[in-house]
Motif scaffolding. Structure first.
Motif, PDB file in Angstrom:
ATOM      1  N   ASP A   1      35.744  73.966  31.319  1.00 11.19           N
ATOM      2  CA  ASP A   1      35.645  72.681  32.003  1.00 11.19           C
ATOM      3  C   ASP A   1      36.299  71.579  31.171  1.00 11.19           C
ATOM      4  OD1 ASP A   1      34.804  70.241  33.103  1.00 11.19           O
ATOM      5  OD2 ASP A   1      32.837  71.024  33.654  1.00 11.19           O
ATOM      6  N   GLU A   2      37.295  70.904  31.752  1.00 14.41           N
ATOM      7  CA  GLU A   2      37.989  69.836  31.033  1.00 14.41           C
ATOM      8  C   GLU A   2      37.052  68.675  30.686  1.00 14.41           C
ATOM      9  OE1 GLU A   2      42.380  69.627  32.786  1.00 14.41           O
ATOM     10  OE2 GLU A   2      40.888  70.226  34.277  1.00 14.41           O
ATOM     11  N   GLY A   3      35.997  68.495  31.464  1.00 10.23           N
ATOM     12  CA  GLY A   3      35.059  67.419  31.192  1.00 10.23           C
ATOM     13  C   GLY A   3      34.353  67.573  29.859  1.00 10.23           C
ATOM     14  N   SER A   4      34.074  68.811  29.453  1.00  9.81           N
ATOM     15  CA  SER A   4      33.416  69.053  28.171  1.00  9.81           C
ATOM     16  C   SER A   4      34.424  69.349  27.065  1.00  9.81           C
ATOM     17  CB  SER A   4      32.422  70.216  28.296  1.00  9.81           C
ATOM     18  OG  SER A   4      33.061  71.381  28.789  1.00  9.81           O
ATOM     19  N   ARG A   5      35.576  69.880  27.411  1.00  9.43           N
ATOM     20  CA  ARG A   5      36.586  70.215  26.406  1.00  9.43           C
ATOM     21  C   ARG A   5      37.249  68.987  25.806  1.00  9.43           C
ATOM     22  NH1 ARG A   5      40.919  73.614  29.182  1.00  9.43           N
ATOM     23  NH2 ARG A   5      41.977  73.196  27.211  1.00  9.43           N
ATOM     24  N   PHE A   6      37.316  67.904  26.566  1.00 10.56           N
ATOM     25  CA  PHE A   6      38.094  66.749  26.126  1.00 10.56           C
ATOM     26  C   PHE A   6      37.204  65.510  26.002  1.00 10.56           C
ATOM     27  CE2 PHE A   6      41.289  69.210  28.747  1.00 10.56           C
ATOM     28  CZ  PHE A   6      41.846  69.849  27.647  1.00 10.56           C
ATOM     29  N   PRO A   7      36.475  65.389  24.897  1.00 12.34           N
ATOM     30  CA  PRO A   7      35.533  64.276  24.745  1.00 12.34           C
ATOM     31  C   PRO A   7      36.206  62.915  24.631  1.00 12.34           C
ATOM     32  CG  PRO A   7      35.700  65.539  22.705  1.00 12.34           C
ATOM     33  CD  PRO A   7      36.422  66.325  23.749  1.00 12.34           C
ATOM     34  N   ILE A   8      37.509  62.855  24.319  1.00  8.19           N
ATOM     35  CA  ILE A   8      38.139  61.533  24.199  1.00  8.19           C
ATOM     36  C   ILE A   8      38.342  60.876  25.559  1.00  8.19           C
ATOM     37  CG2 ILE A   8      39.335  62.155  22.068  1.00  8.19           C
ATOM     38  CD1 ILE A   8      41.941  62.170  23.757  1.00  8.19           C
ATOM     39  N   CYS A   9      38.084  61.596  26.634  1.00  8.78           N
ATOM     40  CA  CYS A   9      38.333  61.043  27.968  1.00  8.78           C
ATOM     41  C   CYS A   9      37.187  60.165  28.463  1.00  8.78           C
ATOM     42  CB  CYS A   9      38.595  62.178  28.951  1.00  8.78           C
ATOM     43  SG  CYS A   9      40.058  63.125  28.539  1.00  8.78           S
ATOM     44  N   ARG A  10      36.613  59.406  27.535  1.00  6.20           N
ATOM     45  CA  ARG A  10      35.565  58.447  27.836  1.00  6.20           C
ATOM     46  C   ARG A  10      35.857  57.172  27.041  1.00  6.20           C
ATOM     47  NH1 ARG A  10      33.155  58.853  32.124  1.00  6.20           N
ATOM     48  NH2 ARG A  10      31.213  57.963  31.355  1.00  6.20           N
ATOM     49  N   PRO A  11      35.307  56.034  27.453  1.00  8.06           N
ATOM     50  CA  PRO A  11      35.681  54.760  26.821  1.00  8.06           C
ATOM     51  C   PRO A  11      35.439  54.684  25.314  1.00  8.06           C
ATOM     52  CG  PRO A  11      34.473  54.372  28.856  1.00  8.06           C
ATOM     53  CD  PRO A  11      34.388  55.837  28.602  1.00  8.06           C
ATOM     54  N   ASP A  12      34.242  55.029  24.861  1.00 13.23           N
ATOM     55  CA  ASP A  12      33.929  54.856  23.440  1.00 13.23           C
ATOM     56  C   ASP A  12      34.761  55.773  22.537  1.00 13.23           C
ATOM     57  OD1 ASP A  12      32.176  52.849  24.053  1.00 13.23           O
ATOM     58  OD2 ASP A  12      30.374  54.104  23.933  1.00 13.23           O
ATOM     59  N   PRO A  13      34.872  57.072  22.843  1.00 15.81           N
ATOM     60  CA  PRO A  13      35.725  57.911  21.988  1.00 15.81           C
ATOM     61  C   PRO A  13      37.191  57.478  22.001  1.00 15.81           C
ATOM     62  CG  PRO A  13      34.235  59.275  23.283  1.00 15.81           C
ATOM     63  CD  PRO A  13      34.116  57.880  23.820  1.00 15.81           C
ATOM     64  N   LEU A  14      37.659  56.980  23.127  1.00 10.90           N
ATOM     65  CA  LEU A  14      39.044  56.533  23.204  1.00 10.90           C
ATOM     66  C   LEU A  14      39.254  55.287  22.348  1.00 10.90           C
ATOM     67  CD1 LEU A  14      41.566  57.533  24.671  1.00 10.90           C
ATOM     68  CD2 LEU A  14      40.999  56.003  26.565  1.00 10.90           C
ATOM     69  N   ARG A  15      38.293  54.365  22.415  1.00  9.52           N
ATOM     70  CA  ARG A  15      38.369  53.165  21.566  1.00  9.52           C
ATOM     71  C   ARG A  15      38.328  53.550  20.089  1.00  9.52           C
ATOM     72  NH1 ARG A  15      34.721  50.824  23.826  1.00  9.52           N
ATOM     73  NH2 ARG A  15      35.837  49.260  25.052  1.00  9.52           N
ATOM     74  N   ASP A  16      37.456  54.482  19.736  1.00  9.02           N
ATOM     75  CA  ASP A  16      37.359  54.915  18.342  1.00  9.02           C
ATOM     76  C   ASP A  16      38.659  55.570  17.881  1.00  9.02           C
ATOM     77  OD1 ASP A  16      34.756  54.002  18.259  1.00  9.02           O
ATOM     78  OD2 ASP A  16      33.855  55.995  18.520  1.00  9.02           O
ATOM     79  N   LEU A  17      39.295  56.330  18.745  1.00  9.38           N
ATOM     80  CA  LEU A  17      40.554  56.991  18.401  1.00  9.38           C
ATOM     81  C   LEU A  17      41.608  55.962  18.005  1.00  9.38           C
ATOM     82  CD1 LEU A  17      42.160  59.690  18.332  1.00  9.38           C
ATOM     83  CD2 LEU A  17      42.780  59.233  20.715  1.00  9.38           C
ATOM     84  N   TRP A  18      41.700  54.901  18.757  1.00  7.93           N
ATOM     85  CA  TRP A  18      42.689  53.849  18.483  1.00  7.93           C
ATOM     86  C   TRP A  18      42.312  53.063  17.217  1.00  7.93           C
ATOM     87  CZ3 TRP A  18      45.381  56.463  21.345  1.00  7.93           C
ATOM     88  CH2 TRP A  18      46.522  56.022  22.001  1.00  7.93           C
ATOM     89  N   THR A  19      41.034  52.725  17.096  1.00 10.15           N
ATOM     90  CA  THR A  19      40.584  51.967  15.925  1.00 10.15           C
ATOM     91  C   THR A  19      40.789  52.756  14.641  1.00 10.15           C
ATOM     92  OG1 THR A  19      38.937  50.794  17.264  1.00 10.15           O
ATOM     93  CG2 THR A  19      38.616  50.794  14.885  1.00 10.15           C
ATOM     94  N   ASN A  20      40.484  54.037  14.665  1.00 11.96           N
ATOM     95  CA  ASN A  20      40.628  54.880  13.485  1.00 11.96           C
ATOM     96  C   ASN A  20      42.086  55.104  13.105  1.00 11.96           C
ATOM     97  OD1 ASN A  20      37.856  55.102  13.266  1.00 11.96           O
ATOM     98  ND2 ASN A  20      37.750  57.033  14.397  1.00 11.96           N
ATOM     99  N   ALA A  21      42.995  54.874  14.061  1.00 15.48           N
ATOM    100  CA  ALA A  21      44.426  54.972  13.767  1.00 15.48           C
ATOM    101  C   ALA A  21      44.956  53.679  13.147  1.00 15.48           C
ATOM    102  CB  ALA A  21      45.202  55.297  15.039  1.00 15.48           C
ATOM    103  N   GLY A  22      44.069  52.711  12.920  1.00 14.39           N
ATOM    104  CA  GLY A  22      44.467  51.469  12.305  1.00 14.39           C
ATOM    105  C   GLY A  22      44.942  50.404  13.262  1.00 14.39           C
ATOM    106  N   LEU A  23      44.730  50.628  14.549  1.00 15.95           N
ATOM    107  CA  LEU A  23      45.158  49.659  15.558  1.00 15.95           C
ATOM    108  C   LEU A  23      44.095  48.578  15.739  1.00 15.95           C
ATOM    109  CD1 LEU A  23      46.547  52.323  18.012  1.00 15.95           C
ATOM    110  CD2 LEU A  23      47.920  50.724  16.670  1.00 15.95           C
TER     111      LEU A  23
END
Length: 259
Positions: free
Chosen positions: A162-184
């Protein structure tokens, strides 16, 4: 896994027709001025590249993707674009090469999303824009949500894919964290919703049989009898209009930030 990305036309019939609508809204949301240098990382068949070309008036536009099959489709659809075979985790460009780096519906399928986000930031000029969007597989991308619910009900192995469980970045908070942790910085996340209307059950189901993408790749690997069982289970879940059409909604989460 059964993620398959090699043939452009089946992918277009499956989800490309919907990703193009998302791309148009996404580019408008970015609101970048004309005359900039753009990179579309993980450009696929060119849905987002086409939207940038049509409405952002770029001075330069480059698309990069690991699938030569997808790039062949992109080259046929979008003119005056340099398309390059490459990996989002190791972009073949120098530092600060682009004013805007975007990525549409690709980050979930990159083995190391933080590495890709860091690469996006690396090749973007300071003060530029780095932005992406991903389907909300867990809830808002209804055509796929219904498929995986039916798959889990029909085949125990379906729940694990299931892509819903396989891809946790597909939600607002993980996506925001991904960008912030990249130094953006100045990171902003928002949903983009579009209607996905299907003429009838065949218009909904047949694109899943094309073998391109996670759900179609999984379906193609099933024996014929289990494909039929899944189809029956899935079609029974679909909301039908009096004329037989099916009206669903597709949601993507979009993120942008500044290096």
């Amino acid at each position: 896994m059964y993620d398959v990305w090699s043939a452009g036309e089946p992918y277009e019939r499956y989800v490309g027709r919907w990703s193009r609508k998302i791309a148009e809204t996404f580019v408008t949301w970015l609101g970048c001025p004309p005359g900039l240098r753009w990179l579309d990382a993980g450009c696929g068949t060119g849905a987002l590249t086409s939207a940038v070309r049509a409405s952002a008036a770029p001075a330069e536009l480059t698309g990069v993707d690991p699938s030569e099959g997808f790039l062949r489709s992109a080259r046929q659809r979008v003119e005056d674009v340099q398309f390059v075979v490459g990996d989002a985790q190791d972009l073949p460009f120098t530092d600060h090469r682009f004013d805007v780096v975007v990525s549409g519906l690709a980050l979930n399928f990159v083995p190391d999303p933080p590495r890709a986000a860091a690469e996006f930031a690396r090749v973007t000029v300071p003060g530029g824009s780095v932005a992406a969007y991903v389907w909300d597989y867990a809830e808002g991308m209804e055509m796929m949500r219904l498929f995986w619910d039916a798959a889990a009900d029909t085949d125990p192995a379906g729940a694990e894919l299931d892509e819903g469980s396989r891809f946790p970045i597909c939600r607002p908070d993980p996506l925001r964290d991904l960008w912030t942790n990249a130094g953006l910085t100045d990171v902003d996340v928002r949903p983009i919703d579009i209607p996905t209307h299907f003429r009838d059950a065949d218009d909904y189901w047949d694109p899943f049989m094309g073998g391109q993408g996670a759900a179609p790749g999984y379906l193609a690997a099933l024996p014929v009898d289990r494909q039929a069982a899944l189809r029956e289970n899935l079609l029974a879940r679909l909301p039908r209009e009096p004329d037989g059409s099916i009206r669903l909604t597709a949601r993507a989460w979009a993120v942008r930030g500044t290096p």
